[in-house]
Design a protein around this motif. Structure first.
Motif, PDB file in Angstrom:
ATOM      1  N   MET A 156      10.302 -30.105  96.990  1.00 61.64           N
ATOM      2  CA  MET A 156      11.749 -29.974  97.229  1.00 61.64           C
ATOM      3  C   MET A 156      12.012 -30.239  98.711  1.00 61.64           C
ATOM      4  SD  MET A 156      14.021 -26.685  96.383  1.00 61.64           S
ATOM      5  CE  MET A 156      14.217 -25.911  97.963  1.00 61.64           C
ATOM      6  N   LEU A 157      12.838 -31.249  98.979  1.00 57.55           N
ATOM      7  CA  LEU A 157      13.136 -31.605 100.374  1.00 57.55           C
ATOM      8  C   LEU A 157      14.585 -31.247 100.660  1.00 57.55           C
ATOM      9  CD1 LEU A 157      11.590 -34.722  99.201  1.00 57.55           C
ATOM     10  CD2 LEU A 157      10.852 -34.150 101.499  1.00 57.55           C
ATOM     11  N   THR A 158      14.824 -30.548 101.757  1.00 59.88           N
ATOM     12  CA  THR A 158      16.193 -30.142 102.100  1.00 59.88           C
ATOM     13  C   THR A 158      16.506 -30.570 103.529  1.00 59.88           C
ATOM     14  OG1 THR A 158      15.825 -28.196 100.731  1.00 59.88           O
ATOM     15  CG2 THR A 158      17.823 -28.207 102.041  1.00 59.88           C
ATOM     16  N   THR A 159      17.638 -31.249 103.710  1.00 59.21           N
ATOM     17  CA  THR A 159      18.014 -31.692 105.055  1.00 59.21           C
ATOM     18  C   THR A 159      18.683 -30.538 105.809  1.00 59.21           C
ATOM     19  OG1 THR A 159      20.190 -32.436 104.365  1.00 59.21           O
ATOM     20  CG2 THR A 159      18.407 -34.051 104.231  1.00 59.21           C
ATOM     21  N   ARG A 160      18.903 -30.753 107.111  1.00 55.31           N
ATOM     22  CA  ARG A 160      19.493 -29.688 107.929  1.00 55.31           C
ATOM     23  C   ARG A 160      20.866 -29.269 107.418  1.00 55.31           C
ATOM     24  NH1 ARG A 160      18.673 -31.462 113.608  1.00 55.31           N
ATOM     25  NH2 ARG A 160      20.450 -32.735 113.110  1.00 55.31           N
ATOM     26  N   ARG A 184      19.760 -31.704  99.131  1.00 58.24           N
ATOM     27  CA  ARG A 184      18.441 -31.447  98.533  1.00 58.24           C
ATOM     28  C   ARG A 184      17.983 -32.629  97.687  1.00 58.24           C
ATOM     29  NH1 ARG A 184      17.114 -26.509  94.361  1.00 58.24           N
ATOM     30  NH2 ARG A 184      15.535 -27.731  93.248  1.00 58.24           N
ATOM     31  N   PHE A 185      16.707 -32.998  97.822  1.00 61.01           N
ATOM     32  CA  PHE A 185      16.091 -34.057  97.010  1.00 61.01           C
ATOM     33  C   PHE A 185      14.860 -33.453  96.354  1.00 61.01           C
ATOM     34  CE2 PHE A 185      17.704 -35.727 100.979  1.00 61.01           C
ATOM     35  CZ  PHE A 185      18.539 -36.741 100.583  1.00 61.01           C
ATOM     36  N   ASP A 186      14.690 -33.727  95.079  1.00 61.04           N
ATOM     37  CA  ASP A 186      13.474 -33.260  94.401  1.00 61.04           C
ATOM     38  C   ASP A 186      12.645 -34.463  94.002  1.00 61.04           C
ATOM     39  OD1 ASP A 186      13.777 -30.318  94.187  1.00 61.04           O
ATOM     40  OD2 ASP A 186      15.691 -30.941  93.317  1.00 61.04           O
ATOM     41  N   VAL A 187      11.385 -34.460  94.397  1.00 66.52           N
ATOM     42  CA  VAL A 187      10.505 -35.569  94.040  1.00 66.52           C
ATOM     43  C   VAL A 187       9.200 -34.968  93.511  1.00 66.52           C
ATOM     44  CG1 VAL A 187      11.509 -37.011  95.848  1.00 66.52           C
ATOM     45  CG2 VAL A 187       9.382 -35.827  96.314  1.00 66.52           C
ATOM     46  N   ALA A 217       8.669 -39.803  98.076  1.00 63.62           N
ATOM     47  CA  ALA A 217      10.123 -39.833  98.274  1.00 63.62           C
ATOM     48  C   ALA A 217      10.633 -41.276  98.170  1.00 63.62           C
ATOM     49  CB  ALA A 217      10.482 -39.225  99.623  1.00 63.62           C
ATOM     50  N   ALA A 218       9.903 -42.219  98.783  1.00 63.47           N
ATOM     51  CA  ALA A 218      10.323 -43.635  98.745  1.00 63.47           C
ATOM     52  C   ALA A 218      10.291 -44.146  97.307  1.00 63.47           C
ATOM     53  CB  ALA A 218       9.419 -44.479  99.637  1.00 63.47           C
ATOM     54  N   ARG A 219       9.261 -43.736  96.555  1.00 68.90           N
ATOM     55  CA  ARG A 219       9.160 -44.169  95.146  1.00 68.90           C
ATOM     56  C   ARG A 219      10.348 -43.646  94.336  1.00 68.90           C
ATOM     57  NH1 ARG A 219       6.738 -41.709  91.274  1.00 68.90           N
ATOM     58  NH2 ARG A 219       5.620 -40.232  92.592  1.00 68.90           N
ATOM     59  N   VAL A 272      10.097 -28.572 101.718  1.00 66.14           N
ATOM     60  CA  VAL A 272      10.084 -29.283 102.990  1.00 66.14           C
ATOM     61  C   VAL A 272      11.460 -29.180 103.636  1.00 66.14           C
ATOM     62  CG1 VAL A 272       9.807 -31.548 104.077  1.00 66.14           C
ATOM     63  CG2 VAL A 272       8.330 -30.901 102.157  1.00 66.14           C
ATOM     64  N   SER A 273      11.496 -28.693 104.872  1.00 60.94           N
ATOM     65  CA  SER A 273      12.765 -28.667 105.624  1.00 60.94           C
ATOM     66  C   SER A 273      12.784 -29.876 106.538  1.00 60.94           C
ATOM     67  CB  SER A 273      12.874 -27.398 106.462  1.00 60.94           C
ATOM     68  OG  SER A 273      12.784 -26.282 105.630  1.00 60.94           O
ATOM     69  N   LEU A 274      13.723 -30.778 106.296  1.00 62.13           N
ATOM     70  CA  LEU A 274      13.800 -32.015 107.074  1.00 62.13           C
ATOM     71  C   LEU A 274      14.651 -31.772 108.325  1.00 62.13           C
ATOM     72  CD1 LEU A 274      14.450 -34.321 103.995  1.00 62.13           C
ATOM     73  CD2 LEU A 274      12.331 -34.202 105.319  1.00 62.13           C
ATOM     74  N   PRO A 275      14.208 -32.223 109.506  1.00 62.26           N
ATOM     75  CA  PRO A 275      14.917 -31.885 110.744  1.00 62.26           C
ATOM     76  C   PRO A 275      16.071 -32.836 111.047  1.00 62.26           C
ATOM     77  CG  PRO A 275      12.927 -33.079 111.272  1.00 62.26           C
ATOM     78  CD  PRO A 275      12.975 -32.985 109.770  1.00 62.26           C
ATOM     79  N   PHE A 276      16.792 -33.260 110.033  1.00 63.98           N
ATOM     80  CA  PHE A 276      17.915 -34.186 110.242  1.00 63.98           C
ATOM     81  C   PHE A 276      18.900 -34.018 109.099  1.00 63.98           C
ATOM     82  CE2 PHE A 276      14.169 -36.314 108.519  1.00 63.98           C
ATOM     83  CZ  PHE A 276      14.614 -36.638 107.260  1.00 63.98           C
ATOM     84  N   GLU A 277      20.043 -34.661 109.235  1.00 59.37           N
ATOM     85  CA  GLU A 277      21.086 -34.496 108.226  1.00 59.37           C
ATOM     86  C   GLU A 277      20.929 -35.538 107.123  1.00 59.37           C
ATOM     87  OE1 GLU A 277      24.840 -33.863 110.212  1.00 59.37           O
ATOM     88  OE2 GLU A 277      23.935 -32.002 110.971  1.00 59.37           O
ATOM     89  N   GLY A 278      21.615 -35.294 106.007  1.00 62.74           N
ATOM     90  CA  GLY A 278      21.448 -36.136 104.826  1.00 62.74           C
ATOM     91  C   GLY A 278      21.791 -37.596 105.061  1.00 62.74           C
ATOM     92  N   ASN A 279      22.663 -37.880 106.063  1.00 67.42           N
ATOM     93  CA  ASN A 279      23.056 -39.282 106.269  1.00 67.42           C
ATOM     94  C   ASN A 279      21.940 -40.120 106.882  1.00 67.42           C
ATOM     95  OD1 ASN A 279      23.063 -38.379 108.889  1.00 67.42           O
ATOM     96  ND2 ASN A 279      25.192 -38.935 109.335  1.00 67.42           N
TER      97      ASN A 279
END
Ligand SMILES: Cc1cc2nc3c(=O)[nH]c(=O)nc-3n(C[C@H](O)[C@H](O)[C@H](O)COP(=O)(O)OP(=O)(O)OC[C@H]3O[C@@H](n4cnc5c(N)ncnc54)[C@H](O)[C@@H]3O)c2cc1C
Ligand code: FES
Length: 374
Positions: free
Chosen positions: A22-26, A30-33, A45-47, A105-112
């Motif tokens: 589970m990936l979450t932006t700042r 949320r993206f689930d892969v 994630a790219a796939r 996973v906490s991603l250190p950036f925004e969804g854009n």
């Protein structure tokens, strides 16, 4: 180096179907892969159609760093791309993170900053190639991107992002930060420091010596998580080592374009005077300085040769001194800490970050990008 992180003594069976991530932006997107066995998180994630900020895909640039919770293996990587203290705080490089149980996973950036689908690629004509430092090694490259179906003629990006540049038909690519601002005219500007024996450096040397007429490149991007944070009107101080100036120049130009009121300071560090970019040869940056209500440039020369009446030392030294003066001027009261944006070689980024945090700047007000070979 291969390290392994296990949390809470978790066992880590390799499920044939792979592990969910589970990936979450700042900003909470949320993206689930699902990572197939042996697959790294960035590739999974790219796939699934999400291209995350990244560059080398081999653990050497640090562009895919994120905070990871859950048991995983970390593949071969450079310690410069993931310093020990970041690793100890839970960071990992997604291009060499292999889950051994479900991960968050906490991603250190925004969804854009997440690209959906594939990274855009455009042909570009070389418009100009000019040396902008007395030693002739720092080069400004201006490109005219051909229109594409999605953006038309426009070049859309956030100040701080980079593109990958290659020659038509070649696989080899190099990353360069965009030094101008998003525009409708299709123009992209790079600031490149030529490296001895370097592939793209050699191409630039050839264009400078023999002309670039008709030269074309392929531009892939924009990509990357570095960028301005909207935090009210706190002062913004930028700390650049060499061509780490490029993304910071873009941010300053964007601030001028938007009429931002914050006080701005750029600490620009080089080893010796002949490396200092000449602002007369970067007129748009000079104009941005003039347009901002309170802007100062602080050139810092580490090993000056001959007469030099500016700062002697690194930009991290100058930053530390000025932050210490801010504390003294506050006479024990609250300090109006600036937001810091640091870009340059890893040693400079680490020194500036350490100096700032030691003096008292909140860690979440220090934003940085490491300039590593791509
Ligand atoms: C996200 C990102 C953004 C970047 N932005 C910029 C930018 O705006 N401007 C810029 O000039 N570069 C930038 N770089 C670095 C750039 O991508 C190339 O690595 C650099 O220009 C060298 O490319 P080259 O093909 O000339 O040399 P290469 O063929 O890659 O390397 C040739 C030799 O030079 C050495 N070398 C390469 N880079 C350096 C270095 N920085 N210092 C010392 N030795 C080096 C290599 O180790 C090698 O021995 C960025 C890198 C990344 C990952
Ligand atoms: S993309 Fe992961 S370290 Fe470069």
């Amino acid at each position: 180096m291969t390290t392994r992180l296990l949390t809470d003594g978790a066992s880590c069976p390799d499920a044939p179907s792979g592990h969910p991530v589970m990936l979450t932006t700042r900003d909470g997107v949320r993206f689930d892969v699902r990572c197939a066995p042996g697959e790294d998180v960035l590739s999974a994630a790219a796939r699934a159609g999400y291209v995350l900020p990244s560059m080398c895909h081999k653990g050497s640039c640090g562009a895919c760093s994120a905070t990871v919770e859950g048991a995983h293996e970390l593949g071969e990587h450079s310690p410069q791309a993931l310093p020990e203290k970041d690793r100890a705080a839970g960071a990992s490089l997604l291009c060499c993170t292999y889950p051994t149980e479900p991960l968050q996973v906490s991603l250190p950036f925004e969804g854009n900053r997440v690209i959906h689908g594939s990274v855009p690629e455009r042909q570009a004509q070389v418009l100009a190639v000019d040396a902008v430092s007395p030693d002739g090694l720092t080069v400004r490259v201006r490109l005219a991107l051909e229109p594409d179906e999605v953006s038309g003629a426009a070049v859309e990006f956030e100040s701080g992002q980079f593109v990958e540049v290659s020659l038509p038909g070649l696989e080899v690519r190099r990353a360069y930060s965009l030094a101008n601002v998003a525009n409708w005219d299709g123009e992209a500007e790079l600031l490149v420091r030529r490296q001895p024996g370097g592939w793209f450096s050699g191409i630039l040397a050839d264009w400078l010596a023999n002309g670039f007429e008709g030269a074309q490149v392929v531009v892939r991007g924009p990509m990357g998580a570095f960028g301005l944070h909207e935090n009210g009107v706190r002062p913004r101080w930028f700390v650049a080592g060499g061509t780490g100036l490029a993304p910071l120049a873009s941010m300053v130009r964007r601030m001028a374009e938007w009429g931002d009121p914050q006080p701005v300071r750029i600490y620009l560090g080089v080893n010796a005077q002949p490396e200092l970019p000449d602002l007369d040869l970067l007129p748009e940056l000079a104009e941005a300085f003039d347009a901002l209500p309170d802007a100062a440039l602080v050139p810092c020369v580490w090993h000056p040769d001959g007469a030099w009446d500016g700062v002697v030392g690194t930009p991290a030294d100058a930053l530390e001194k000025d932050l210490t003066e801010l504390v003294a001027a506050s006479c024990g009261g609250p300090v109006d800490w600036p937001d810091l944006y640091v870009c340059g070689p890893p040693a400079l980024v680490d020194a500036a970050t350490r100096a700032a945090v030691d003096v008292g700047v909140p860690a979440d007000q220090v934003h940085s990008e490491r300039c590593l070979p791509s």
